[in-house]
Write a protein that holds these residues in place. Sequence first.
Motif, PDB file in Angstrom:
ATOM      1  N   VAL A   3       6.720   7.420  -2.575  1.00 42.83           N
ATOM      2  CA  VAL A   3       5.812   7.220  -4.025  1.00 42.83           C
ATOM      3  C   VAL A   3       5.839   5.923  -5.222  1.00 42.83           C
ATOM      4  O   VAL A   3       6.644   6.242  -5.445  1.00 42.83           O
ATOM      5  CB  VAL A   3       5.184   9.205  -4.608  1.00 42.83           C
ATOM      6  N   GLY A   4       5.072   5.370  -4.822  1.00 42.75           N
ATOM      7  CA  GLY A   4       4.859   4.135  -6.252  1.00 42.75           C
ATOM      8  C   GLY A   4       5.994   2.800  -5.782  1.00 42.75           C
ATOM      9  O   GLY A   4       6.095   2.138  -6.563  1.00 42.75           O
ATOM     10  N   SER A   5       6.960   3.162  -4.848  1.00 39.16           N
ATOM     11  CA  SER A   5       8.248   1.938  -4.574  1.00 39.16           C
ATOM     12  C   SER A   5       7.195   0.751  -4.823  1.00 39.16           C
ATOM     13  O   SER A   5       7.915  -0.521  -5.103  1.00 39.16           O
ATOM     14  CB  SER A   5       8.751   2.203  -3.359  1.00 39.16           C
ATOM     15  N   VAL A  44       0.332 -10.082 -10.458  1.00 38.41           N
ATOM     16  CA  VAL A  44       0.220  -8.940  -9.259  1.00 38.41           C
ATOM     17  C   VAL A  44      -0.634  -8.268 -10.128  1.00 38.41           C
ATOM     18  O   VAL A  44      -1.209  -7.730 -11.080  1.00 38.41           O
ATOM     19  CB  VAL A  44       1.159  -8.006  -9.196  1.00 38.41           C
ATOM     20  N   VAL A  45      -1.789  -7.575  -9.434  1.00 40.76           N
ATOM     21  CA  VAL A  45      -3.009  -6.523  -9.763  1.00 40.76           C
ATOM     22  C   VAL A  45      -2.210  -4.866  -9.257  1.00 40.76           C
ATOM     23  O   VAL A  45      -2.131  -4.641  -7.771  1.00 40.76           O
ATOM     24  CB  VAL A  45      -3.848  -6.740  -8.913  1.00 40.76           C
ATOM     25  N   PHE A  46      -2.200  -4.409 -10.661  1.00 37.40           N
ATOM     26  CA  PHE A  46      -1.919  -3.284 -10.298  1.00 37.40           C
ATOM     27  C   PHE A  46      -3.422  -2.359  -9.988  1.00 37.40           C
ATOM     28  O   PHE A  46      -4.168  -2.462 -11.182  1.00 37.40           O
ATOM     29  CB  PHE A  46      -0.957  -2.562 -11.008  1.00 37.40           C
ATOM     30  N   LEU A  47      -2.866  -1.166  -8.491  1.00 37.37           N
ATOM     31  CA  LEU A  47      -4.617  -0.864  -8.112  1.00 37.37           C
ATOM     32  C   LEU A  47      -4.155   0.697  -7.908  1.00 37.37           C
ATOM     33  O   LEU A  47      -3.975   1.341  -7.358  1.00 37.37           O
ATOM     34  CB  LEU A  47      -5.764  -0.992  -6.973  1.00 37.37           C
ATOM     35  N   CYS A  48      -4.886   1.559  -9.417  1.00 35.24           N
ATOM     36  CA  CYS A  48      -4.454   3.021  -9.460  1.00 35.24           C
ATOM     37  C   CYS A  48      -5.679   3.464  -9.173  1.00 35.24           C
ATOM     38  O   CYS A  48      -6.863   3.902  -9.563  1.00 35.24           O
ATOM     39  CB  CYS A  48      -3.707   3.226 -10.465  1.00 35.24           C
ATOM     40  N   PHE A  87      -1.999   2.721  -5.730  1.00 29.17           N
ATOM     41  CA  PHE A  87      -0.396   3.763  -5.492  1.00 29.17           C
ATOM     42  C   PHE A  87      -2.227   4.447  -5.749  1.00 29.17           C
ATOM     43  O   PHE A  87      -2.935   4.304  -6.302  1.00 29.17           O
ATOM     44  CB  PHE A  87       0.273   3.475  -6.466  1.00 29.17           C
ATOM     45  N   GLY A  88      -1.042   5.673  -6.289  1.00 27.44           N
ATOM     46  CA  GLY A  88      -2.184   6.658  -6.817  1.00 27.44           C
ATOM     47  C   GLY A  88      -2.017   7.041  -7.961  1.00 27.44           C
ATOM     48  O   GLY A  88      -1.214   6.960  -8.856  1.00 27.44           O
ATOM     49  N   CYS A 109       0.653  -1.158   0.308  1.00 25.20           N
ATOM     50  CA  CYS A 109      -0.107   0.481  -0.118  1.00 25.20           C
ATOM     51  C   CYS A 109       0.781   1.470   0.150  1.00 25.20           C
ATOM     52  O   CYS A 109       1.498   1.457   0.211  1.00 25.20           O
ATOM     53  CB  CYS A 109      -0.927   0.438   1.021  1.00 25.20           C
ATOM     54  N   SER A 110       0.384   2.644  -0.327  1.00 23.22           N
ATOM     55  CA  SER A 110       0.740   3.700  -0.231  1.00 23.22           C
ATOM     56  C   SER A 110       0.458   3.981   1.772  1.00 23.22           C
ATOM     57  O   SER A 110       0.474   3.021   2.255  1.00 23.22           O
ATOM     58  CB  SER A 110       0.438   5.088  -0.959  1.00 23.22           C
ATOM     59  N   TYR A 111       0.262   5.333   1.868  1.00 22.41           N
ATOM     60  CA  TYR A 111      -0.360   5.938   3.035  1.00 22.41           C
ATOM     61  C   TYR A 111      -1.761   6.285   3.343  1.00 22.41           C
ATOM     62  O   TYR A 111      -2.093   5.990   4.155  1.00 22.41           O
ATOM     63  CB  TYR A 111       1.078   7.357   3.288  1.00 22.41           C
ATOM     64  N   ARG A 112      -2.588   5.942   2.275  1.00 23.26           N
ATOM     65  CA  ARG A 112      -3.476   6.327   2.543  1.00 23.26           C
ATOM     66  C   ARG A 112      -4.348   5.159   2.844  1.00 23.26           C
ATOM     67  O   ARG A 112      -5.977   5.495   2.383  1.00 23.26           O
ATOM     68  CB  ARG A 112      -3.969   7.615   1.583  1.00 23.26           C
ATOM     69  N   GLU A 113      -3.788   3.893   2.939  1.00 23.15           N
ATOM     70  CA  GLU A 113      -5.327   3.093   2.776  1.00 23.15           C
ATOM     71  C   GLU A 113      -5.233   2.004   4.146  1.00 23.15           C
ATOM     72  O   GLU A 113      -5.782   1.274   4.631  1.00 23.15           O
ATOM     73  CB  GLU A 113      -4.277   1.717   1.577  1.00 23.15           C
TER      74      GLU A 113
END
Length: 369
Positions: free
Chosen positions: A134-136, A185-189, A161-162, A90-94
């Motif tokens: 971001v993005g890593s 892998v599922v990329f969920l933007c 990610f955003g 995840c990022s920081y918003r999940e």
Amino acid sequence: MPDRPNYPVQLVQPDGHRVLDREHAALVADIGPEQLRALYTDMVVVRRIDIEGTALQRQGQLGLWAPLLGQEATQVGSARALHPDDYVFCSYREAAVAYCRGVDPTELTRLWRGVAHSCWDPDAVSMTNPNIIVGSQGLHATGYAYAAHLDGAEIATIAYFGDGASSQGDIAEALGFAAGWGAPVVFLCQNNHWAISEPVRVQSQTPIVRRAYGYGIPGVQVDGNDVLAVLAVTRQAIERARSGGGPSFIEAITYRMGPHTTADDPTRYRAAAELEEWSHRDPIDRLRRLLEHEGLLDAEFEARVTARADEVGAQVRTATIDMPDPDPSALFDHVYTTPHALITEERREYAAYLAGDPGLDAARTEGVP
Ligand SMILES: Cc1ncc(C[n+]2csc(CCOP(=O)(O)OP(=O)(O)O)c2C)c(N)n1
Ligand SMILES: [Mg+2]
């Protein structure tokens, strides 16, 4: 290679009426009255947790909070599509995804209070901790997925990610590797329209999902404020990954209704009219209207949901305020698994600084005019 035409998949309109889309409706055919009510409960509870996070920061109890206000359907719908052994990056918003993975709500604020390096035990819930780079996480999710594939484990990973992160090299590299090696892998933007003060139009002149097609990765745009549609497309992508079909890309069209973080003031760069427009597409209101239309909303159920949100909100608040301050030298723990000369020196120096060692101050200011 579009999987679908370039318009967002939708199963519930903003007015709460269902959309006739047999293919995607079939993916959520098992979601009956009880499951709909459970999704609604999840969304109301995570909104309460999120509002509590913002309030705690405003009251000086947290250093920072990244609100997910407006993104509840994307996060709950996708997280409820996952199997327990799938792994989330995840990022920081999940925070809502974390809640659905089973993270104890009282752990969600630990990192943001600055009392620990992390919030929860990642392996206990198969989800990484908040990640600021971001993005890593796209690379981490791809590497983990490929390694799992080599091990013969039939799992998927998912990277959240955003829209801004979609411009990062890390995401481009992850897409290339995942496509080339068939990583599950599922990329969920989460396209929430903003990357701090940068609008999405400066990230891409075409829908973000189209970037996936260039790598040969199937992709879909989904109405990210429609929890059923997000559940449907994420289930499809996860099953594809788990059954050896390789990576997928989902662009969830949603909106960040709050500030980027509590350190940001969005009134300085975005029009009030834009927020007003999106407030009519609030994901919780939409599911509420569906429940109403289908006769599933009654006073007793509503009272139960409110009571649950109140209870969890109070737990988060009390737990946060009660978190003990750690020993400051704990900052240096777990940096390396074995002793390291530089860290040992920094630990000693910091302890001397805290003890008010005047020699240390003199050394620091040496040469300063
Ligand atoms: C590699 C890197 N570059 C820049 C930043 C600073 N930064 C933090 S969040 C952010 C915007 C990210 O926007 P987006 O990917 O759309 O995600 P959102 O915050 O909207 O969820 C930036 C530029 C960072 N943390 N990491
Ligand atoms: Mg964004």
